[in-house]
Design an enzyme around this catalytic site. Sequence first.
Site, PDB file in Angstrom:
ATOM      1  N   HIS A 144       0.829  -1.205   0.000  1.00  0.00           N
ATOM      2  CA  HIS A 144       0.000   0.000   0.000  1.00  0.00           C
ATOM      3  C   HIS A 144       0.866   1.258   0.000  1.00  0.00           C
ATOM      4  O   HIS A 144       0.566   2.227  -0.700  1.00  0.00           O
ATOM      5  CB  HIS A 144      -0.939   0.009   1.213  1.00  0.00           C
ATOM      6  CG  HIS A 144      -2.210  -0.731   0.985  1.00  0.00           C
ATOM      7  ND1 HIS A 144      -2.269  -2.098   0.843  1.00  0.00           N
ATOM      8  CD2 HIS A 144      -3.485  -0.290   0.864  1.00  0.00           C
ATOM      9  CE1 HIS A 144      -3.524  -2.467   0.665  1.00  0.00           C
ATOM     10  NE2 HIS A 144      -4.280  -1.372   0.666  1.00  0.00           N
ATOM     11  N   LYS A 184      -9.447  -8.540   8.109  1.00  0.00           N
ATOM     12  CA  LYS A 184     -10.056  -8.864   9.397  1.00  0.00           C
ATOM     13  C   LYS A 184      -9.849  -7.674  10.326  1.00  0.00           C
ATOM     14  O   LYS A 184      -8.883  -6.932  10.208  1.00  0.00           O
ATOM     15  CB  LYS A 184      -9.466 -10.144  10.004  1.00  0.00           C
ATOM     16  CG  LYS A 184      -8.005 -10.051  10.408  1.00  0.00           C
ATOM     17  CD  LYS A 184      -7.527 -11.351  11.031  1.00  0.00           C
ATOM     18  CE  LYS A 184      -6.067 -11.190  11.459  1.00  0.00           C
ATOM     19  NZ  LYS A 184      -5.537 -12.423  12.036  1.00  0.00           N
TER      20      LYS A 184
END
Length: 183
Positions: A38, A103
Amino acid sequence: MAHYDLRTEELKHMASKLRAGDTVSLTGTVYTARDAAHKKIVAAMDAGEALPFELDGAAIYYAGPTPAKPGQVIGSVGPTTSGRMDPFAPRLLDAGLSCMIGKGVRSKDVQEAMARNGAVYMVAIGGAGAAKAASIKNVEVIAYDELGCESVKKLTVENFSAIVSQDCVGGNLYTEGIAKYKK
């Protein structure tokens, strides 16, 4: 709550219609990217460089798959904690990212970017990485090979199951679950 069998190409249109608690079975292309990837993607955006994949309508799975054993397409591919991507996610959502899978709970900034862009956050069951691997039919490293298991990979998935955890209209299984428990 509803169940949807979706092709990943439908996510751009369908993400805004999905609600917290819905279950989804995805078939198509999903990209893996964790925090190191990212950071590189956002740096490429800042520099006006080509990105490893088209963000508009894409789905990113926050995972760093383990190497495949002989006869396997991929090793274990369980979700990682999504909060590590929170500093970068709003920027990717504003560039058209439709779906994130991981998650854990997301930040207020990510939730606001999801609302702004009609995107969705899904969770995959942690600890079930070996089972998740069964729904992956092909894997290809497409960027940042130097990151090893955290490189950006293009996954071809079939019936990849996930649960909508946070939607673009404020639905949030984490806060709703806590509220129900406290009653």
